[in-house]
Each structure stands twice: as structure tokens, then as C-alpha cells.
Design a protein around this motif. Sequence first.
Motif, PDB file in Angstrom:
ATOM      1  N   GLY A 173       0.788  -1.235   0.000  1.00  0.00           N
ATOM      2  CA  GLY A 173       0.000   0.000   0.000  1.00  0.00           C
ATOM      3  C   GLY A 173       0.813   1.274   0.000  1.00  0.00           C
ATOM      4  N   CYS A 174       0.252   2.286   0.653  1.00  0.00           N
ATOM      5  CA  CYS A 174       0.724   3.660   0.467  1.00  0.00           C
ATOM      6  C   CYS A 174       1.742   4.074   1.522  1.00  0.00           C
ATOM      7  CB  CYS A 174      -0.478   4.593   0.550  1.00  0.00           C
ATOM      8  SG  CYS A 174      -1.285   4.519   2.157  1.00  0.00           S
ATOM      9  N   ASN A 230       0.894   3.525   5.136  1.00  0.00           N
ATOM     10  CA  ASN A 230       1.206   2.195   5.647  1.00  0.00           C
ATOM     11  C   ASN A 230       2.687   2.055   5.987  1.00  0.00           C
ATOM     12  OD1 ASN A 230      -1.306   1.029   5.677  1.00  0.00           O
ATOM     13  ND2 ASN A 230      -0.728  -0.721   4.405  1.00  0.00           N
ATOM     14  N   THR A 250      -1.411  -4.624   5.463  1.00  0.00           N
ATOM     15  CA  THR A 250      -2.152  -4.805   4.213  1.00  0.00           C
ATOM     16  C   THR A 250      -2.787  -3.524   3.667  1.00  0.00           C
ATOM     17  OG1 THR A 250      -4.107  -5.248   5.513  1.00  0.00           O
ATOM     18  CG2 THR A 250      -2.796  -7.164   4.861  1.00  0.00           C
ATOM     19  N   CYS A 251      -3.156  -3.595   2.386  1.00  0.00           N
ATOM     20  CA  CYS A 251      -3.849  -2.507   1.692  1.00  0.00           C
ATOM     21  C   CYS A 251      -5.141  -3.077   1.117  1.00  0.00           C
ATOM     22  CB  CYS A 251      -2.954  -2.014   0.558  1.00  0.00           C
ATOM     23  SG  CYS A 251      -3.726  -0.818  -0.542  1.00  0.00           S
ATOM     24  N   SER A 252      -6.214  -2.282   1.091  1.00  0.00           N
ATOM     25  CA  SER A 252      -7.450  -2.832   0.526  1.00  0.00           C
ATOM     26  C   SER A 252      -8.025  -1.944  -0.566  1.00  0.00           C
ATOM     27  CB  SER A 252      -8.488  -3.051   1.628  1.00  0.00           C
ATOM     28  OG  SER A 252      -8.694  -1.854   2.325  1.00  0.00           O
ATOM     29  N   VAL A 253      -7.194  -1.056  -1.088  1.00  0.00           N
ATOM     30  CA  VAL A 253      -7.719  -0.064  -2.022  1.00  0.00           C
ATOM     31  C   VAL A 253      -8.182  -0.700  -3.344  1.00  0.00           C
ATOM     32  CG1 VAL A 253      -5.590   0.719  -3.161  1.00  0.00           C
ATOM     33  CG2 VAL A 253      -7.360   2.358  -2.615  1.00  0.00           C
ATOM     34  N   CYS A 279      -5.213  -1.876   6.381  1.00  0.00           N
ATOM     35  CA  CYS A 279      -6.558  -1.586   5.871  1.00  0.00           C
ATOM     36  C   CYS A 279      -7.413  -2.841   5.657  1.00  0.00           C
ATOM     37  CB  CYS A 279      -6.455  -0.763   4.594  1.00  0.00           C
ATOM     38  SG  CYS A 279      -5.974   0.957   4.954  1.00  0.00           S
ATOM     39  N   VAL A 321     -11.244   3.624   1.777  1.00  0.00           N
ATOM     40  CA  VAL A 321     -10.431   4.149   2.883  1.00  0.00           C
ATOM     41  C   VAL A 321     -11.230   4.732   4.064  1.00  0.00           C
ATOM     42  CG1 VAL A 321      -8.602   5.777   3.524  1.00  0.00           C
ATOM     43  CG2 VAL A 321      -8.395   4.439   1.461  1.00  0.00           C
ATOM     44  N   ARG A 351     -10.022   3.596   7.673  1.00  0.00           N
ATOM     45  CA  ARG A 351      -9.221   4.524   8.482  1.00  0.00           C
ATOM     46  C   ARG A 351     -10.081   5.547   9.217  1.00  0.00           C
ATOM     47  NH1 ARG A 351      -3.629   4.454   8.057  1.00  0.00           N
ATOM     48  NH2 ARG A 351      -2.861   2.989   6.510  1.00  0.00           N
ATOM     49  N   GLN A 379      -4.288  11.562   4.413  1.00  0.00           N
ATOM     50  CA  GLN A 379      -5.130  11.197   3.271  1.00  0.00           C
ATOM     51  C   GLN A 379      -5.477  12.438   2.457  1.00  0.00           C
ATOM     52  OE1 GLN A 379      -5.842   8.368   2.142  1.00  0.00           O
ATOM     53  NE2 GLN A 379      -4.907   7.272   3.827  1.00  0.00           N
TER      54      GLN A 379
HETATM   55 FE1  SF4 Z   1      -3.118   3.268   2.017  1.00  0.00          FE
HETATM   56 FE2  SF4 Z   1      -5.588   3.304   1.033  1.00  0.00          FE
HETATM   57 FE3  SF4 Z   1      -4.137   1.098   0.812  1.00  0.00          FE
HETATM   58 FE4  SF4 Z   1      -5.099   1.880   3.181  1.00  0.00          FE
HETATM   59  S1  SF4 Z   1      -6.298   1.240   1.413  1.00  0.00           S
HETATM   60  S2  SF4 Z   1      -3.001   1.165   2.729  1.00  0.00           S
HETATM   61  S3  SF4 Z   1      -4.968   4.087   3.015  1.00  0.00           S
HETATM   62  S4  SF4 Z   1      -3.695   3.058  -0.166  1.00  0.00           S
END
Ligand code: SF4
Length: 436
Positions: free
Chosen positions: A13-14, A17, A50-53, A83, A161, A165, A196
Motif C-alpha cells: 500500500g501507500c 502504511n 495490508t492494503c485494501s484499495v 486496511c 479508505v 481509516r 489522506q
Molecule cells: Fe493506504 Fe488506502 Fe491502501 Fe489503506 S487502502 S493502505 S490508506 S492506499
Amino acid sequence: MRSVKKLFIETLGCAMNTRDSEHMIAELQSKENYEITDDAKSADLILINTCSVRDKPVQKLFSEIGVYKKLKKKGAKIGVCGCTASHLGDAIFKRAPSVDFVLGARNVSKISEAVNTPKFIDVAIDYDESNFAFSEFRASPYKAYINISIGCDKQCTYCIVPHTRGEEISIPLELIIAEATKAANSGAKEIFLLGQNVNNYGRRFSTNSDKKIDFSDLLDAISQIDAVQRIRFTSPHPLHMDDKFLNTFANNPKVCKSMHMPLQSGSTRILDGMKRGYSKEWFLNRALKLREMIDDVSISTDIIVGFPGESDADFEDTMDVLEQVKFEQIFAFKYSPRPLTKAATFDNQVDPLIAAARLDRLQKRQDEILDAIALSKQDKILQVYFEELRSSGFIAGRSDNNALVQVKASDSVLGQTHNVLITNPKRLSLYGQIVD
Ligand code: SF4
Ligand code: 5AD
């Protein structure tokens, strides 16, 4: 003395993270006596942040847990954070019983408790960590990531997000200044502010304050710290790019001249469907104004293709913005329907093959744009802050406007700023020689 335990951590992720991982490492080092390893087999604790975007990494998570379960040593624990932990919660234990704890993206301060409590789970998105004083750990001594807010108050219809978050809370100015001062004084001359929606800073704090402060004021306050040489930030929202913000960005010499402007779509109709709050014209007005105000500003963006209802004409609008702005960097994605989001319920989803063809066309055109931009850097001199050792003797750094520059030099240049003559500009990296 407690024995030293080993921690293996994988971060997806971003940048948010990345910083959450640093915070968890710091807490585990100072409170639980862990040290980092890059060998999962020898680890006592395996953390997946983890990331869930988008859907793909979420799908991959369970096969990854399976791999770690097989290779981990006896008694080692597996923790899922970030996430996807927030989003799936308890379902992670059900699908993967080998997981020892689940810790959400807004609960990272509880990492010590999580490792010490069997089947610990906390994924509350209303938990307020904005005042938590984390222990210290930074992956790079040259650059300090600093959170300025948690959560996100926007309701973009494609985005998961806000569900992972929670609502947006700004971190108090005093904490940010103290952290930036400490980091810069210990060698991190570049401060990278994270949130964000950074240019919405100051809208809400968790404790009421009558002091009015916005993101421009925050940039000015950080630039007063002597040891800070460069300030970067991500991500700003195009909607909140008012003149005050653009003027501060342009005129404060410590603020690096590279702006991330997440476009998402060039079509006002699609932007409405996404609930982005701005039009194609507003976006172009802001981006072109930046180009006018600052000679060598670089502008990067995020683009989603194939959002529900996107027609050929809508996509042409996106291509048109690409032509007019000539972004120095783009992150382009095929729309991925996410659970809990409004857009996932829209009934005019775009055929994935059409979306894939659009993404391909966009990326091909962008490659041409990048080749032309790279060529224009031939024989230019850029001021580069060196921060990373690369393979085969190269040292990498960034120009003020965020171009990746590599030179052959001794690693004594790490942490220093030098002028570099660009002798071999490539699409993804400019190569050159230090001239002073
Ligand atoms: Fe970052 Fe968005 Fe992924 Fe969460 S879902 S890790 S805020 S990119
Ligand atoms: N599908 C595709 N891309 C997405 N992004 C966010 N949500 C989605 C989604 N559902 C992209 C946006 C955002 C970047 C971090 O990820 O472009 O700016």
C-alpha cells in the motif's frame, strides 16, 4: 534480560502504511525487545501490513498467509494489520485460523497488546490515535515521514479508505513540530508530511482548540525549523487547492516543487459520479496555474479508468487532461469495485476488456510524454539530495522537483545535496555526474 526476538514485516500500500509499519516496529523494539529480520523463516513474529484499495492484494493476502504458515518456525506468530484487517476483521480468523491477531489501520498503537494477547482483534475505526506518542524508528536516516492527520472525511464513491481509516482528525501542531525538529536535528533534512487529505489540515482536532491553523500555516511553521531543508507532502486534494495554498507552495523555498494532484478522471460527469467535488476546468485551472507560477514544477497524478458509466467521450476527457498538463508521473489503475462503497452498487459497470484497453492507451501515451520530458533534462544541472544506495555503485537521490537522479559516487554523498549534470536521461531515472 529478555531475549531478543525477531520481527519480519511486509508492507503493502501507500506511504501511510509505510509510516504505520515504522510505528509498529518502534513499539515492538522499545517495548517488546524485537529486532527486524528480512528472513521470514527465522522470525518469531510475521506481520503483514495490508492494503485494501483494490481487490487484487486482498485476494493475494490469504495465499500469502498460507505461505508464511508453512515456512514459519515453530511457535512463531502471524499478525495481519492495516486496511484489510480493518475491512475484513474477524473474517480473517475464520478464513485463516493460523493468524494470531488482527489489528486495524487505526489501531496500530495497540501492537504490543496484540502480540501478547491470544487471538487479539481490534479494528475499531473510531479509535483516536491522533495524540499517541509512538516510540522512535525510521527506516531512512535521511528522510522522515511524519503523519499530520489520521483518517479521511471525503466520501469518494469508489474508495474504501473512509471505512478502514475512519473520520479525519488532525494531529496537534506541537506534536508535529516536535517530531520534525527531532528528526531533522538527527540528520533527516527532508520532512515528508503524510495524510489522506493533507491540505484539509486543521479542520478538526480531537481536543477543541481555538487556534485556527491550516495546511499553509503548517508548512510555514515547519520551514522555520533550521535543520529542515526540504518539505514534501502527500496527498493533497485538488478541491482544496486555493490561492493561499498555491502561493505558499510556490513561495516557500523549503517546500519542494513537486505536487501530487490526484485527478481520478478528466470528465466532469464522472468526477460528479465519484463525488470528487471539482470539475475538469477547476483541475486544469489549478494545474496550469502551478505551471505558470513555478518554472520547473513537477505534477504527478492518480487516474482511475473504467469507473461505472465511463463512456468513450469521458475517457477522451481524461486523455485531454493528460495532454494539457503533461504530468511528470502518473499512477493509473483500472477501477476495482470495493465492498462498502457506493460505486460498487452502480449498475453501469464498464466491461473489463474496455477498461483494460483504455488503461493501455493511457499508459502508452504517458510513456511518450515521459520520454520527451526526460530528453528535455539532457545537460541540465539539478540539485539533488542523495538518500539511497542502489546496486552496482549507483547512489540515488531526488531533485527538488522529485526527479529520480542516479550518479556513480562514494556513499559519503548520502545525506548531502549536490549539483548534478544530467548526462544520460532515461524515462524512469536521470543519470549524471556530480559537478559540485
Ligand atoms: Fe493506504 Fe488506502 Fe491502501 Fe489503506 S487502502 S493502505 S490508506 S492506499
Ligand atoms: N479502484 C481503482 N483504483 C482506486 N483507487 C482508490 N480506490 C480505487 C478503486 N476502487 C486509486 C485512486 C487513489 C489511489 C491511492 O488508488 O486513484 O488516488
